[in-house]
Design an enzyme around this catalytic site. Sequence first.
Site, PDB file in Angstrom:
ATOM      1  N   ARG A   1     -29.616  18.451  35.893  1.00 56.70           N
ATOM      2  CA  ARG A   1     -29.737  19.336  37.054  1.00 56.70           C
ATOM      3  C   ARG A   1     -30.811  20.405  36.951  1.00 56.70           C
ATOM      4  NH1 ARG A   1     -24.887  22.071  38.768  1.00 56.70           N
ATOM      5  NH2 ARG A   1     -25.925  22.228  40.768  1.00 56.70           N
ATOM      6  N   ASP A   2     -31.520  20.515  35.826  1.00 55.62           N
ATOM      7  CA  ASP A   2     -32.625  21.473  35.743  1.00 55.62           C
ATOM      8  C   ASP A   2     -33.723  20.913  34.847  1.00 55.62           C
ATOM      9  OD1 ASP A   2     -33.956  23.794  36.471  1.00 55.62           O
ATOM     10  OD2 ASP A   2     -32.995  25.034  34.944  1.00 55.62           O
ATOM     11  N   MET A   3     -34.054  19.647  35.091  1.00 55.52           N
ATOM     12  CA  MET A   3     -35.113  18.996  34.326  1.00 55.52           C
ATOM     13  C   MET A   3     -36.442  19.603  34.736  1.00 55.52           C
ATOM     14  SD  MET A   3     -35.862  16.747  32.147  1.00 55.52           S
ATOM     15  CE  MET A   3     -37.453  16.260  31.560  1.00 55.52           C
TER      16      MET A   3
END
Length: 189
Positions: free
Chosen positions: A27-29
């Site tokens: 979710r925060d690549m």
Amino acid sequence: MRLQIAYDSASALNYLHTSSSIPVFHRDMKSSNILLDEKYRAKLSDFGISKSVAIDQTHVTTGIMGTPGYLDPEYFQSNQFTEKSDVYSFGVVLVELLTGQKAIYTILGEAKSLISWFLSHVENSRLLEVLDAQILQEGSNEEFMAIANIAVRCLNLDGKKRPTMGEIQREIEMVRSQATSSNPKIEQD
């Protein structure tokens, strides 16, 4: 080195999506969540907004969280984060690796999207104009085109048409193998 970073990151995301006992969406690549060790091997970090999902679950419905420039447009519109949302973000990282630019950059005080700029150059067959000068000296046009093609597929606005991280990992490995066979100075594990 950039191919290795792309491969290591793809492998880590593939593991999270398919090989861990409970699938996880990162979710925060983004590039700043990829740490490099002394041998420039990539490790994913910052799992603060990651979500584990049931094996039969296809998405997580949440308020929008993540970093501008890396957010999947489908997630932004639907509040439904899928494994293909991580794929979109990974595509942004690939473009950063190819161009040496940040996901959002500023020209004359105005914020610009790296992805729109990159895709417009690819559509107009002008990819070589946007590649980082350093990689132009170290690789081949075939390698650049192969990685750019993977990035374009990751950035497809229709999440269902994006590849899985497993497919991406295998395709990057093929490019790495070809690069290694044509340039023996490149190390491969």
